[in-house]
Design a protein around this motif. Structure first.
Motif, PDB file in Angstrom:
ATOM      1  N   VAL A  67       0.844  -1.196   0.000  1.00 35.11           N
ATOM      2  CA  VAL A  67       0.000   0.000   0.000  1.00 35.11           C
ATOM      3  C   VAL A  67       0.874   1.238   0.000  1.00 35.11           C
ATOM      4  O   VAL A  67       1.904   1.301   0.676  1.00 35.11           O
ATOM      5  N   GLU A  68       0.457   2.225  -0.766  1.00 34.00           N
ATOM      6  CA  GLU A  68       1.110   3.535  -0.773  1.00 34.00           C
ATOM      7  C   GLU A  68       0.051   4.551  -0.369  1.00 34.00           C
ATOM      8  O   GLU A  68      -1.012   4.618  -0.980  1.00 34.00           O
ATOM      9  N   ILE A  69       0.345   5.335   0.676  1.00 35.73           N
ATOM     10  CA  ILE A  69      -0.593   6.342   1.151  1.00 35.73           C
ATOM     11  C   ILE A  69       0.024   7.719   0.918  1.00 35.73           C
ATOM     12  O   ILE A  69       1.082   8.030   1.454  1.00 35.73           O
ATOM     13  N   ASP A  70      -0.643   8.523   0.097  1.00 33.78           N
ATOM     14  CA  ASP A  70      -0.224   9.904  -0.131  1.00 33.78           C
ATOM     15  C   ASP A  70      -1.135  10.809   0.690  1.00 33.78           C
ATOM     16  O   ASP A  70      -2.353  10.681   0.636  1.00 33.78           O
ATOM     17  N   VAL A  71      -0.522  11.709   1.442  1.00 37.96           N
ATOM     18  CA  VAL A  71      -1.280  12.615   2.304  1.00 37.96           C
ATOM     19  C   VAL A  71      -1.217  14.022   1.714  1.00 37.96           C
ATOM     20  O   VAL A  71      -0.136  14.514   1.368  1.00 37.96           O
ATOM     21  N   PHE A  72      -2.391  14.653   1.607  1.00 41.67           N
ATOM     22  CA  PHE A  72      -2.497  16.003   1.054  1.00 41.67           C
ATOM     23  C   PHE A  72      -3.159  16.912   2.077  1.00 41.67           C
ATOM     24  O   PHE A  72      -4.186  16.562   2.636  1.00 41.67           O
ATOM     25  N   GLY A  73      -2.578  18.074   2.306  1.00 40.29           N
ATOM     26  CA  GLY A  73      -3.145  19.042   3.228  1.00 40.29           C
ATOM     27  C   GLY A  73      -4.188  19.938   2.589  1.00 40.29           C
ATOM     28  O   GLY A  73      -4.933  20.618   3.275  1.00 40.29           O
ATOM     29  N   GLU A  74      -4.218  19.936   1.263  1.00 37.92           N
ATOM     30  CA  GLU A  74      -5.173  20.769   0.526  1.00 37.92           C
ATOM     31  C   GLU A  74      -5.691  20.002  -0.679  1.00 37.92           C
ATOM     32  O   GLU A  74      -4.946  19.246  -1.323  1.00 37.92           O
ATOM     33  N   ALA A  75      -6.951  20.214  -1.006  1.00 36.96           N
ATOM     34  CA  ALA A  75      -7.560  19.541  -2.148  1.00 36.96           C
ATOM     35  C   ALA A  75      -6.851  19.909  -3.450  1.00 36.96           C
ATOM     36  O   ALA A  75      -6.734  19.086  -4.358  1.00 36.96           O
ATOM     37  N   GLU A  76      -6.343  21.128  -3.520  1.00 43.73           N
ATOM     38  CA  GLU A  76      -5.665  21.577  -4.728  1.00 43.73           C
ATOM     39  C   GLU A  76      -4.432  20.736  -5.019  1.00 43.73           C
ATOM     40  O   GLU A  76      -4.115  20.440  -6.178  1.00 43.73           O
ATOM     41  N   ASN A  77      -3.708  20.334  -3.967  1.00 45.66           N
ATOM     42  CA  ASN A  77      -2.522  19.495  -4.152  1.00 45.66           C
ATOM     43  C   ASN A  77      -2.914  18.105  -4.638  1.00 45.66           C
ATOM     44  O   ASN A  77      -2.217  17.504  -5.453  1.00 45.66           O
ATOM     45  N   PHE A  78      -4.038  17.598  -4.145  1.00 44.02           N
ATOM     46  CA  PHE A  78      -4.554  16.315  -4.619  1.00 44.02           C
ATOM     47  C   PHE A  78      -4.919  16.427  -6.098  1.00 44.02           C
ATOM     48  O   PHE A  78      -4.560  15.563  -6.902  1.00 44.02           O
ATOM     49  N   GLN A  79      -5.595  17.492  -6.464  1.00 45.83           N
ATOM     50  CA  GLN A  79      -5.976  17.703  -7.866  1.00 45.83           C
ATOM     51  C   GLN A  79      -4.737  17.790  -8.760  1.00 45.83           C
ATOM     52  O   GLN A  79      -4.719  17.239  -9.861  1.00 45.83           O
ATOM     53  N   LYS A  80      -3.711  18.457  -8.288  1.00 47.03           N
ATOM     54  CA  LYS A  80      -2.462  18.576  -9.052  1.00 47.03           C
ATOM     55  C   LYS A  80      -1.855  17.194  -9.274  1.00 47.03           C
ATOM     56  O   LYS A  80      -1.398  16.883 -10.375  1.00 47.03           O
ATOM     57  N   SER A  81      -1.879  16.357  -8.249  1.00 50.77           N
ATOM     58  CA  SER A  81      -1.360  15.002  -8.364  1.00 50.77           C
ATOM     59  C   SER A  81      -2.122  14.215  -9.430  1.00 50.77           C
ATOM     60  O   SER A  81      -1.522  13.501 -10.238  1.00 50.77           O
ATOM     61  N   LEU A  82      -3.443  14.375  -9.451  1.00 48.76           N
ATOM     62  CA  LEU A  82      -4.263  13.706 -10.465  1.00 48.76           C
ATOM     63  C   LEU A  82      -3.910  14.206 -11.861  1.00 48.76           C
ATOM     64  O   LEU A  82      -3.810  13.414 -12.808  1.00 48.76           O
ATOM     65  N   MET A  83      -3.737  15.506 -11.992  1.00 47.89           N
ATOM     66  CA  MET A  83      -3.413  16.092 -13.293  1.00 47.89           C
ATOM     67  C   MET A  83      -2.047  15.621 -13.804  1.00 47.89           C
ATOM     68  O   MET A  83      -1.810  15.572 -14.999  1.00 47.89           O
ATOM     69  N   GLU A  84      -1.165  15.263 -12.866  1.00 46.72           N
ATOM     70  CA  GLU A  84       0.160  14.763 -13.242  1.00 46.72           C
ATOM     71  C   GLU A  84       0.129  13.277 -13.577  1.00 46.72           C
ATOM     72  O   GLU A  84       1.165  12.686 -13.873  1.00 46.72           O
ATOM     73  N   GLY A  85      -1.067  12.669 -13.497  1.00 44.33           N
ATOM     74  CA  GLY A  85      -1.216  11.276 -13.905  1.00 44.33           C
ATOM     75  C   GLY A  85      -1.268  10.258 -12.789  1.00 44.33           C
ATOM     76  O   GLY A  85      -1.373   9.062 -13.050  1.00 44.33           O
ATOM     77  N   LYS A  86      -1.189  10.687 -11.548  1.00 41.62           N
ATOM     78  CA  LYS A  86      -1.259   9.754 -10.421  1.00 41.62           C
ATOM     79  C   LYS A  86      -2.678   9.196 -10.331  1.00 41.62           C
ATOM     80  O   LYS A  86      -3.644   9.926 -10.519  1.00 41.62           O
TER      81      LYS A  86
END
Length: 64
Positions: free
Chosen positions: A31-50
């Protein structure tokens, strides 16, 4: 490998939730758990293909 995203703006809650998830997940699971403090950072991760299999999100994020 299971990819999990945790979106939580409270640092203390981030640690508590992540520790609970790690404790409850069987050691045999990868399991890999990525922690985001802001929704915008999560969205950026998605946009980068994660890609994530599971997303846990605080429903009262301060930035939302």
């Amino acid at each position: 490998m299971v990819h999990i995203a945790l979106i939580e703006d409270d640092k203390n809650m981030q640690a508590i939730i992540k520790n609970c998830m790690e404790r409850e997940i069987r050691e045999s699971e990868k399991v890999e758990i990525d922690v985001f403090g802001e929704a915008e950072n999560f969205q950026k991760s998605l946009m980068e293909g994660k890609e994530y299999h599971i997303v846990f999100s605080d429903v009262e994020l301060g930035s939302m």
